[in-house]
Design a protein around this motif. Sequence first.
Motif, PDB file in Angstrom:
ATOM      1  N   TYR A  69      27.855  -5.673  58.566  1.00  0.00           N
ATOM      2  CA  TYR A  69      28.847  -6.727  58.347  1.00  0.00           C
ATOM      3  C   TYR A  69      28.350  -7.691  57.276  1.00  0.00           C
ATOM      4  N   GLU A  71      29.559 -10.985  54.203  1.00  0.00           N
ATOM      5  CA  GLU A  71      30.506 -11.994  53.765  1.00  0.00           C
ATOM      6  C   GLU A  71      30.288 -12.253  52.285  1.00  0.00           C
ATOM      7  N   TRP A  94      35.991  -2.124  55.267  1.00  0.00           N
ATOM      8  CA  TRP A  94      36.978  -2.541  56.251  1.00  0.00           C
ATOM      9  C   TRP A  94      36.984  -4.062  56.218  1.00  0.00           C
ATOM     10  N   MET A  95      38.100  -4.639  55.769  1.00  0.00           N
ATOM     11  CA  MET A  95      38.214  -6.088  55.627  1.00  0.00           C
ATOM     12  C   MET A  95      38.508  -6.709  56.989  1.00  0.00           C
ATOM     13  N   ASN A  96      37.632  -7.591  57.436  1.00  0.00           N
ATOM     14  CA  ASN A  96      37.864  -8.312  58.671  1.00  0.00           C
ATOM     15  C   ASN A  96      38.852  -9.446  58.426  1.00  0.00           C
ATOM     16  N   GLU A  97      38.510 -10.335  57.481  1.00  0.00           N
ATOM     17  CA  GLU A  97      39.411 -11.430  57.172  1.00  0.00           C
ATOM     18  C   GLU A  97      39.057 -12.078  55.845  1.00  0.00           C
ATOM     19  N   GLU A 104      42.960 -18.228  58.047  1.00  0.00           N
ATOM     20  CA  GLU A 104      42.432 -16.865  58.144  1.00  0.00           C
ATOM     21  C   GLU A 104      43.547 -15.854  57.888  1.00  0.00           C
ATOM     22  N   ARG A 106      44.253 -11.698  57.662  1.00  0.00           N
ATOM     23  CA  ARG A 106      43.719 -10.378  57.983  1.00  0.00           C
ATOM     24  C   ARG A 106      44.566  -9.330  57.265  1.00  0.00           C
ATOM     25  N   SER A 124      35.121 -11.511  54.730  1.00  0.00           N
ATOM     26  CA  SER A 124      34.174 -10.873  55.642  1.00  0.00           C
ATOM     27  C   SER A 124      34.611  -9.430  55.851  1.00  0.00           C
ATOM     28  N   PHE A 125      33.632  -8.534  55.884  1.00  0.00           N
ATOM     29  CA  PHE A 125      33.956  -7.112  55.903  1.00  0.00           C
ATOM     30  C   PHE A 125      32.796  -6.292  56.448  1.00  0.00           C
TER      31      PHE A 125
END
Length: 152
Positions: A69, A71, A94-97, A104, A106, A124-125
């Motif tokens: 993970y 950022e 994979w994009m978290n947000e 935020e 998504r 974050s990803f």
Amino acid sequence: MRKTTLALALAACAFAGTATAAPLCDGAKLGFAGLLAKCNRGEPIKLTLAAGQPLYEGTQPVKLQSGAYYEIQITADGSQELAITGPEFLRAIWMNEIVISDIEVRPMAVDSLEFDAAGTAKLSFIAIKPGSYDLHIPGTHGETQKVTLQIQ
């Protein structure tokens, strides 16, 4: 019968020759958060969008671990309307947000972010697809106007 045997043979070859993604921490420590666990987070990557300034000040390429993970913090100083793009990289994660001014988002997919004024965006990803990718300022070709990210 033939199809089943072929499928089993292909599956055995896939498991035997495939390197698995190794998170940054022991799998037993991931807990309920899974890959988003605190122990699985790499160092933040800080980018600066400013007229006449390098995009990234650190050592390149930036090495990322598949399954970990991260950022990216993008800060624009407002000196010029600038964007950052890198659809190949943005499809390999994979994009978290994306967080902009405490909002935020998504997203399913992103090609670029454009800053019309000063501000910060945090992406974050989880790094997924191994390879070498660039994030760059569109319309520029200088080495200081891009950052190369390698997912291993």
